[in-house]
Design an enzyme around this catalytic site. Structure first.
Site, PDB file in Angstrom:
ATOM      1  N   GLU A   1       0.949  -1.154  -0.062  1.00 41.18           N
ATOM      2  CA  GLU A   1      -0.115  -0.001  -0.034  1.00 41.18           C
ATOM      3  C   GLU A   1       1.237   1.332   0.147  1.00 41.18           C
ATOM      4  O   GLU A   1       0.327   1.800  -0.428  1.00 41.18           O
ATOM      5  CB  GLU A   1      -1.365  -0.196   1.169  1.00 41.18           C
TER       6      GLU A   1
ATOM      7  N   GLU B   1       1.090   3.949  -2.961  1.00 45.48           N
ATOM      8  CA  GLU B   1      -0.044   5.136  -3.062  1.00 45.48           C
ATOM      9  C   GLU B   1       1.096   6.486  -2.697  1.00 45.48           C
ATOM     10  O   GLU B   1       0.633   7.453  -3.138  1.00 45.48           O
ATOM     11  CB  GLU B   1      -0.992   4.828  -1.761  1.00 45.48           C
TER      12      GLU B   1
ATOM     13  N   GLU C   1      -2.848  12.955  -3.600  1.00 48.83           N
ATOM     14  CA  GLU C   1      -1.873  14.075  -3.088  1.00 48.83           C
ATOM     15  C   GLU C   1      -0.558  13.146  -2.505  1.00 48.83           C
ATOM     16  O   GLU C   1      -2.145  12.376  -1.502  1.00 48.83           O
ATOM     17  CB  GLU C   1      -1.918  15.456  -2.877  1.00 48.83           C
TER      18      GLU C   1
END
Lengths: 229, 229
Positions: free
Chosen positions: B62, B66, B115
């Site tokens: 993850e 991300e 973001e």
DNA sequence: GCAAAAGTGTTGGGCCTACACCCATGA
DNA sequence: TCATGGGTGTAGGCCCAACACTTTTGC
């Protein structure tokens, strides 16, 4: 009634490592499993987390259901999430950790446990699943904890002779301690209240009894202990 | 394709608290969520654990997906299992914790993140879910860790002036340290190698550069550190 | 020359460790 | 009277905290 999900989900369990002190040795609470898998194997008490309870609550509940141990302080230890911990399917287990005085509990098997017993920490049977890993981690934590936090509190009766505290620490650390130094150190912390009572009926000089000052304990807990054995 | 179970099961996620040091301040890595719930809210990087990966692997994956942060050492922190952490349904989250030098990573948003950014630890935005609790616990752990384990390792570049180490510790502890005492203490541990090189182009006296002795570090890690700041 | 950080030692106090003998009690 | 554990003090060393001035460099 069934529940369907888009992706497969692991089951979640809790497992409890309960250390007990009988005034003599450090023990651990185990159950003999009454159901598959690992039926008749010794294991840590624990079980599935229900949908309407937090994981902390699940740990308490399972412990109560399987062993009749209740009202104790359980601290979260670690979460075990490897793939094949459980032969049935994927199970993630959140482990918990507690310290108790054995004399306070009447352990008794029920629900999924055929038997419940205290085992000497040094001499545990083979355990189901990866429970030996969990136990090992709990022991590491305990040995670490004992060095920077006074834990006698949870493990000793309300009134106890100083030697009981010393024996307790020795049994956790696994090494003998210097009696005088240990007393000095512990007394300097100011957590102990010396009573005027003494031990009774012992075949040697009677020692004074002590008790923990729980107000001071709570305060130190907040402020952070400065302490090392 | 669906999966059915007799009892409802919580979903399992991982969340990563990544502390970064930029040579100046302690920061934390956050993403702005690209999906509901809490869309456009800042949050810890993390997501659902897949059925074919361990929880440790899920945390790594993850984080990579991300934020593009990879190859770091993640340590398990705590598991959050309250009932209404997530507005959608019951979700249990295993949190992880890491220390990195920011300069080593080109962070970049992708998958579920709109973001990615570093935020000063002292000045974080409101976070989604119970991520503020998680962050708080991570900070507690970090402050604790720094006191009994030398952590500069993960956070400083390979060669650094002594003052960088001191600033780092000050920024974590949040208090100024005595320069002379800090140097003495750290040098006595024997983890640092003084190089013959010095800082370059600084508007003051140039300091010698140091590096960590990783062999000694590994050894001390095994034997247990004796160390306190 | 000035601002800014690097570098450096000492002293006093407190805490730690190591260590050995007498005391009270029940059997 | 003996075995068993209770109780106690000190001396040396180490570590810690507190503390201020000189040096080097770029501007």
């Amino acid at each position: 009634m069934t529940n369907t999900y888009k992706y497969p989900r692991p089951a979640i369990t809790v497992d409890c490592v309960v250390f007990g002190y009988d005034g003599n040795e450090l023990n651990i609470l185990l159950i003999k499993r009454g159901i598959e898998p690992f039926v008749d194997c010794w294991a840590l008490p624990g079980g599935f987390v229900r949908h309407d309870e937090t994981i902390d609550e699940a740990a308490k509940r399972e412990l109560l259901e399987e062993t009749f141990v209740k009202n104790i302080y359980l601290e979260q230890l670690y979460t075990f999430g490897d793939l094949y911990r459980d032969p049935r399917e994927r199970v993630i287990s959140v482990s918990y950790f507690a310290l108790v005085r054995q004399e306070e509990f009447q352990i008794k098997a029920s629900t999924d446990a055929n038997e419940v017993a205290w085992f000497k920490v040094q001499n545990t049977p083979a355990l189901a699943f990866d429970h030996e890993n969990i136990l090992e981690m709990a022991l590491k934590r305990l040995k670490n904890k004992v060095r920077y936090e006074p834990i006698g509190f949870e493990l000793l009766p309300p009134k106890f002779p100083f030697s009981a505290l010393e024996q307790l620490y020795e049994s956790i650390i696994g090494k003998p301690l210097d009696r005088r130094n240990f007393r000095n150190k512990f007394q300097k912390m100011g957590l102990l209240t010396k009573l005027s009572e003494k031990q009774e009926k012992v075949a040697h000089k009677r020692g004074f009894l002590y008790q923990f000052d729980s107000d001071k304990y709570e305060q130190l807990k907040k402020d952070g202990f400065e302490f090392a054995i």
